[in-house]
Design an enzyme around this catalytic site. Sequence first.
Site, PDB file in Angstrom:
ATOM      1  CD  GLU A 121      80.417  60.218 -21.558  1.00 41.70           C
ATOM      2  OE1 GLU A 121      79.693  59.286 -21.915  1.00 41.70           O
ATOM      3  OE2 GLU A 121      80.242  60.842 -20.514  1.00 41.70           O
ATOM      4  CB  CYS A 134      81.021  70.628 -21.904  1.00 38.58           C
ATOM      5  SG  CYS A 134      81.628  70.142 -20.296  1.00 38.58           S
ATOM      6  CB  CYS A 141      89.047  63.305 -12.442  1.00 36.42           C
ATOM      7  SG  CYS A 141      89.637  64.793 -11.596  1.00 36.42           S
ATOM      8  CB  CYS A 145      84.814  66.067  -6.264  1.00 32.76           C
ATOM      9  SG  CYS A 145      86.220  67.159  -6.551  1.00 32.76           S
ATOM     10  CB  CYS A 148      82.415  64.633  -9.338  1.00 30.05           C
ATOM     11  SG  CYS A 148      82.953  64.547 -11.058  1.00 30.05           S
ATOM     12  CD  GLU A 202      91.603  70.691 -11.789  1.00 32.62           C
ATOM     13  OE1 GLU A 202      90.504  70.722 -11.217  1.00 32.62           O
ATOM     14  OE2 GLU A 202      92.079  71.685 -12.384  1.00 32.62           O
ATOM     15  CB  SER A 233      85.737  74.620 -14.565  1.00 24.96           C
ATOM     16  OG  SER A 233      85.303  74.206 -13.290  1.00 24.96           O
ATOM     17  CB  SER A 255      84.836  73.360  -8.566  1.00 26.92           C
ATOM     18  OG  SER A 255      84.627  73.207  -9.942  1.00 26.92           O
ATOM     19  CG  LEU A 256      83.846  78.264  -3.180  1.00 27.01           C
ATOM     20  CD1 LEU A 256      85.336  78.539  -3.156  1.00 27.01           C
ATOM     21  CD2 LEU A 256      83.075  79.548  -2.935  1.00 27.01           C
ATOM     22  CB  CYS A 375      77.554  69.610 -14.213  1.00 27.51           C
ATOM     23  SG  CYS A 375      77.321  71.124 -15.044  1.00 27.51           S
TER      24      CYS A 375
HETATM   25  N1  SAH Z   1      87.592  69.227 -12.743  1.00 28.34           N
HETATM   26  C1  SAH Z   1      87.125  70.536 -12.990  1.00 28.34           C
HETATM   27  C2  SAH Z   1      86.250  70.659 -14.218  1.00 28.34           C
HETATM   28  C3  SAH Z   1      85.222  69.583 -14.482  1.00 28.34           C
HETATM   29  S1  SAH Z   1      83.775  69.482 -13.528  1.00 28.34           S
HETATM   30  C4  SAH Z   1      86.425  71.066 -11.782  1.00 28.34           C
HETATM   31  O1  SAH Z   1      86.129  70.302 -10.877  1.00 28.34           O
HETATM   32  O2  SAH Z   1      86.196  72.279 -11.749  1.00 28.34           O
HETATM   33  C5  SAH Z   1      82.717  70.835 -14.020  1.00 28.34           C
HETATM   34  C6  SAH Z   1      81.786  71.304 -12.865  1.00 28.34           C
HETATM   35  O3  SAH Z   1      80.755  70.334 -12.590  1.00 28.34           O
HETATM   36  C7  SAH Z   1      82.550  71.477 -11.556  1.00 28.34           C
HETATM   37  O4  SAH Z   1      82.154  72.658 -10.901  1.00 28.34           O
HETATM   38  C8  SAH Z   1      82.122  70.266 -10.789  1.00 28.34           C
HETATM   39  O5  SAH Z   1      82.325  70.440  -9.418  1.00 28.34           O
HETATM   40  C9  SAH Z   1      80.672  70.141 -11.185  1.00 28.34           C
HETATM   41  N2  SAH Z   1      80.077  68.834 -10.886  1.00 28.34           N
HETATM   42  C10 SAH Z   1      80.708  67.653 -10.722  1.00 28.34           C
HETATM   43  N3  SAH Z   1      79.809  66.677 -10.435  1.00 28.34           N
HETATM   44  C11 SAH Z   1      78.586  67.256 -10.420  1.00 28.34           C
HETATM   45  C12 SAH Z   1      77.259  66.745 -10.226  1.00 28.34           C
HETATM   46  N4  SAH Z   1      77.025  65.471 -10.008  1.00 28.34           N
HETATM   47  N5  SAH Z   1      76.242  67.635 -10.308  1.00 28.34           N
HETATM   48  C13 SAH Z   1      76.476  68.938 -10.585  1.00 28.34           C
HETATM   49  N6  SAH Z   1      77.693  69.455 -10.796  1.00 28.34           N
HETATM   50  C14 SAH Z   1      78.748  68.633 -10.716  1.00 28.34           C
HETATM   51 FE1  SF4 Z   2      87.671  65.790 -10.924  1.00 26.93          FE
HETATM   52 FE2  SF4 Z   2      86.289  68.070 -11.236  1.00 26.93          FE
HETATM   53 FE3  SF4 Z   2      85.010  65.722 -10.818  1.00 26.93          FE
HETATM   54 FE4  SF4 Z   2      86.407  66.852  -8.842  1.00 26.93          FE
HETATM   55  S1  SF4 Z   2      84.563  67.686  -9.862  1.00 26.93           S
HETATM   56  S2  SF4 Z   2      86.440  64.662  -9.428  1.00 26.93           S
HETATM   57  S3  SF4 Z   2      88.111  67.745  -9.939  1.00 26.93           S
HETATM   58  S4  SF4 Z   2      86.244  66.251 -12.605  1.00 26.93           S
END
Ligand code: SAH
Ligand code: SF4
Length: 400
Positions: A121, A134, A141, A145, A148, A202, A233, A255-256, A375
């Site tokens: 997407e 985006c 991935c 996480c 996510c 990622e 990111s 992504s902290l 996100c």
């Molecule tokens: N894999 C990379 C980039 C894609 S995610 C990364 O993790 O940085 C883009 C952003 O959306 C990241 O900061 C991720 O942690 C955040 N994200 C993932 N799932 C989310 C959710 N359910 N609600 C809000 N932000 C989320």
């Molecule tokens: Fe992958 Fe980013 Fe989602 Fe973590 S937040 S599972 S690194 S896409």
Amino acid sequence: MTQTSTIPLEKTPLETYVPPAKPSLIGLSRAEIADKLGSVGVEERHRKMRAQQLWHWMYVRGAKSFAEMTNVSKDLRATLAEHFTVDRPEVVAEQISSDGTRKWLLRLPSGDDVQKAHEVECVYIPETDRGTLCVSSQVGCTLNCSFCHTGTQRLVRNLTAGEIVGQVMVAKDRLNDWPQAVGADKDGNRLVTNIVMMGMGEPLYNFDAVRDALLIVSDNEGIGLSRRRITLSTSGVVPNIVRAGDEIGVMLAISLHAVRDELRDELVPLNRKYPLAEVLQACRDYPGASNARRITFEYVMLKGVNDSLDDARRLVKLLKGIPAKINLIPFNPWPGSKYECSDWEQIEKFSEYVFNAGYSSPVRTPRGRDILAACGQLKSETEKLSVRERDALRAMAMTD
Ligand code: SAH
Ligand code: SF4
């Protein structure tokens, strides 16, 4: 079993991409295009100039076929069409949110086996002063996480540079954003003005393709997006952070999401491999970071998990000495997610604390929630985990 071992660090294996019999030239460097021209009989002394012509047609004019390339001889156009295409990913579905956000589901063929076609997407978010695309870097991935949606997807494949550039091309096609197209704004006002590598995947686990793709979209003689308007990111793939600065030169976002290793191990399991101290050191070393080019720290607001004022205090302390801005992301729920978004009041308090400590701390407005485009909500429907596979993943986690 400790709390942190409930989530596996990474999934394997990666599926691989198999190019179709007639490959697309999208995503190749000029030198690679010149080589392809050589392979179909173009004399060496003409290759560079021809490659430049093709580049212009693809990335300035958005040509969808060789037939459109009128300053290329008819014979060469026919030869090119016999061996190559300028195809981008196929749009399977387009959804438009009530807030104007658009989401495209794209089909990515691999080889000639239809079973091997995957989907990703890509989301376009229009704002008053910009339009942000985006972009995804992987199908699914490998990381898991816990908050996510993409992380729950079963299949993983790295996208090719062509499939990454292809997402930008599809968006420009659909938005009529090629500067010389009929009906397009010819005054230089583009619709896609910014790119964030924040879709599925990622990006630093697919480094070469992401680098090659971003060098193409930032090329001045093509799509021409400034590297300052491109943000990558990462969840913290430490060895590749410095490389991203050196070899791509785009803006960095981390992504902290947590300020203690124990909690980050659970939210972003990659933290077990690259803990907070290493991620922050890589940020201090990031080439080109300055007060004018700050690193963004993304922080998803999870109710009762990471949203206390004590977390905010530690966050400010942790980022000391790094040119940083903080982006608070309200958690976007998805079917089956186990977290809740922090209360608005708490998000404001958190944001205020961080702001008073001298950091810009905008709260990211969720966009396109009605079409699951926000996100962390991206995930292709066809790639859902079955109940059995979920159980298997859990069992794997117990032994991890
Ligand atoms: N894999 C990379 C980039 C894609 S995610 C990364 O993790 O940085 C883009 C952003 O959306 C990241 O900061 C991720 O942690 C955040 N994200 C993932 N799932 C989310 C959710 N359910 N609600 C809000 N932000 C989320
Ligand atoms: Fe992958 Fe980013 Fe989602 Fe973590 S937040 S599972 S690194 S896409």
